[in-house]
Scaffold this active site. Structure first.
Site, PDB file in Angstrom:
ATOM      1  CB  SER A   1     -29.014  47.593  11.781  1.00 19.72           C
ATOM      2  OG  SER A   1     -28.198  48.107  10.745  1.00 19.72           O
TER       3      SER A   1
ATOM      4  CG  HIS B   1     -26.065  45.882  14.482  1.00 18.92           C
ATOM      5  ND1 HIS B   1     -25.362  44.834  15.041  1.00 18.92           N
ATOM      6  CD2 HIS B   1     -25.925  45.755  13.138  1.00 18.92           C
ATOM      7  CE1 HIS B   1     -24.826  44.105  14.067  1.00 18.92           C
ATOM      8  NE2 HIS B   1     -25.146  44.647  12.902  1.00 18.92           N
TER       9      HIS B   1
ATOM     10  CG  ASP C   1     -24.647  46.846   9.956  1.00 21.04           C
ATOM     11  OD1 ASP C   1     -24.166  45.782  10.380  1.00 21.04           O
ATOM     12  OD2 ASP C   1     -25.858  47.098   9.966  1.00 21.04           O
TER      13      ASP C   1
ATOM     14  CG  MET D   1     -20.916  47.207   5.399  1.00 24.03           C
ATOM     15  SD  MET D   1     -22.270  46.928   4.241  1.00 24.03           S
ATOM     16  CE  MET D   1     -23.617  46.586   5.375  1.00 24.03           C
TER      17      MET D   1
ATOM     18  CG  HIS E   1     -21.804  43.341  11.832  1.00 24.33           C
ATOM     19  ND1 HIS E   1     -22.910  43.049  11.055  1.00 24.33           N
ATOM     20  CD2 HIS E   1     -20.904  42.358  11.573  1.00 24.33           C
ATOM     21  CE1 HIS E   1     -22.685  41.942  10.363  1.00 24.33           C
ATOM     22  NE2 HIS E   1     -21.463  41.514  10.640  1.00 24.33           N
TER      23      HIS E   1
ATOM     24  CG  MET F   1     -20.070  43.042   7.815  1.00 23.73           C
ATOM     25  SD  MET F   1     -21.734  43.507   7.287  1.00 23.73           S
ATOM     26  CE  MET F   1     -22.012  44.911   8.350  1.00 23.73           C
TER      27      MET F   1
ATOM     28  CG  MET G   1     -23.677  37.441   9.296  1.00 22.39           C
ATOM     29  SD  MET G   1     -24.316  39.032   9.864  1.00 22.39           S
ATOM     30  CE  MET G   1     -25.247  39.586   8.428  1.00 22.39           C
TER      31      MET G   1
ATOM     32  CG  ASP H   1     -27.081  41.698  11.354  1.00 21.67           C
ATOM     33  OD1 ASP H   1     -28.073  42.307  10.919  1.00 21.67           O
ATOM     34  OD2 ASP H   1     -25.901  42.102  11.214  1.00 21.67           O
TER      35      ASP H   1
END
Ligand code: DX5
Ligand code: ZN
Length: 246
Positions: A9, A34, A36, A38, A75, A77, A168, A202
């Site tokens: 990540s 990965h 992320d 957000m 990913h 979020m 998760m 993760d």
């Protein structure tokens, strides 16, 4: 079990030198990256969006090999996953993983003036991601039961079946948290029913926790702080892979 896929990540990478961090990580033996995303709504933190993905994409070769080396595993979020599918596809995302809990979208995706909220079913999301030319992943938070996934995985329509499930193992939002062993029965239950499914874990993964995750049946391993905080990231990636493949 499908092959081990190690997906560091980049949340824990040096954001001032992200392009080099991405290419170095692939050179260090990672399969996927990965990424992320957000939005400060779905989780209490903000990272970056599609413009950053666009800029780092050329630093890593597009996937073509068996494990999809170079896959950008995004990913999401974010509170409105449907709204950003096209934009992330254009930016160079290969696998768009949305949260089950966020499969609610504003109709703003079609009409920016309209802010009424409508539910998009997870299966519709998966179909839409596939139609947009990406692999589709579905993620569940620790609060969410694995039981919500059976009906989706059993869909008779291939285009509505996810390519990956993400369980998760921390509360999403931050790197460097403690691995939650309480989530392992979800992985076990998924692996028992689906020997060929890509199951990603993760949060809190590293040399001290990988064996438990691998024993439960996870094959796609995300690790942020364990890889980027290490003196020898290539060594950590190797240990993670060996643990899944043993
Ligand atoms: C947390 C993110 C993770 C995070 C993992 O919300 O989804 O991908 O980067 O970080 P570590 O491996 O440090 O727990
Ligand atoms: Zn993540």
């Amino acid at each position: 079990t499908p092959p081990a896929i190690i997906a560091p990540s980049i949340l824990s990478a040096d954001f001032a030198a992200l392009g080099a961090a991405c290419s170095d990580t692939i050179d260090n033996g990672a399969d996927w990256l990965h990424v992320d995303i957000m939005d400060g709504h779905f989780v209490p933190n903000i990272t970056f969006g599609a413009p950053v993905v666009t800029k780092i994409r050329p630093h890593v070769q597009r996937p073509n090999a068996a494990r999809g080396k170079g896959t950008f595993d995004c990913h999401m979020m974010i509170a409105e996953p449907k709204k950003w599918v096209k934009e992330f596809q254009t930016a160079g995302c290969d696998l768009y993983c949305f949260h089950y809990e966020a499969a609610i979208t504003s109709t703003a995706a079609e009409n920016p003036e309209d802010h009424t909220e409508t539910k998009t079913s997870p299966k519709e999301m998966i179909r839409y991601i596939h139609e947009s030319g990406m692999l589709a992943g579905i993620a569940i938070k620790p609060e969410t039961s694995v039981d919500v996934l059976w009906e989706i995985l059993e869909s008779p329509k291939k285009e509505e079946v996810p390519d990956m499930v993400l369980v998760m193992t921390v509360h999403p939002g931050f790197g460097g948290q403690k691995f939650m062993t309480s989530e392992l029965p979800k992985v076990k239950a998924l692996r028992e029913k689906y020997p060929d499914l890509n199951i990603e874990v993760d949060g809190g993964l590293g040399e001290g926790t990988i064996d438990q995750a691998a024993d439960a049946g996870a094959n796609v391993i995300v690790a942020g702080s364990a890889v980027f905080g290490a003196k020898d990231p290539a060594g950590v990636i190797r240990v993670l892979r060996e643990s899944v493949e043993k």
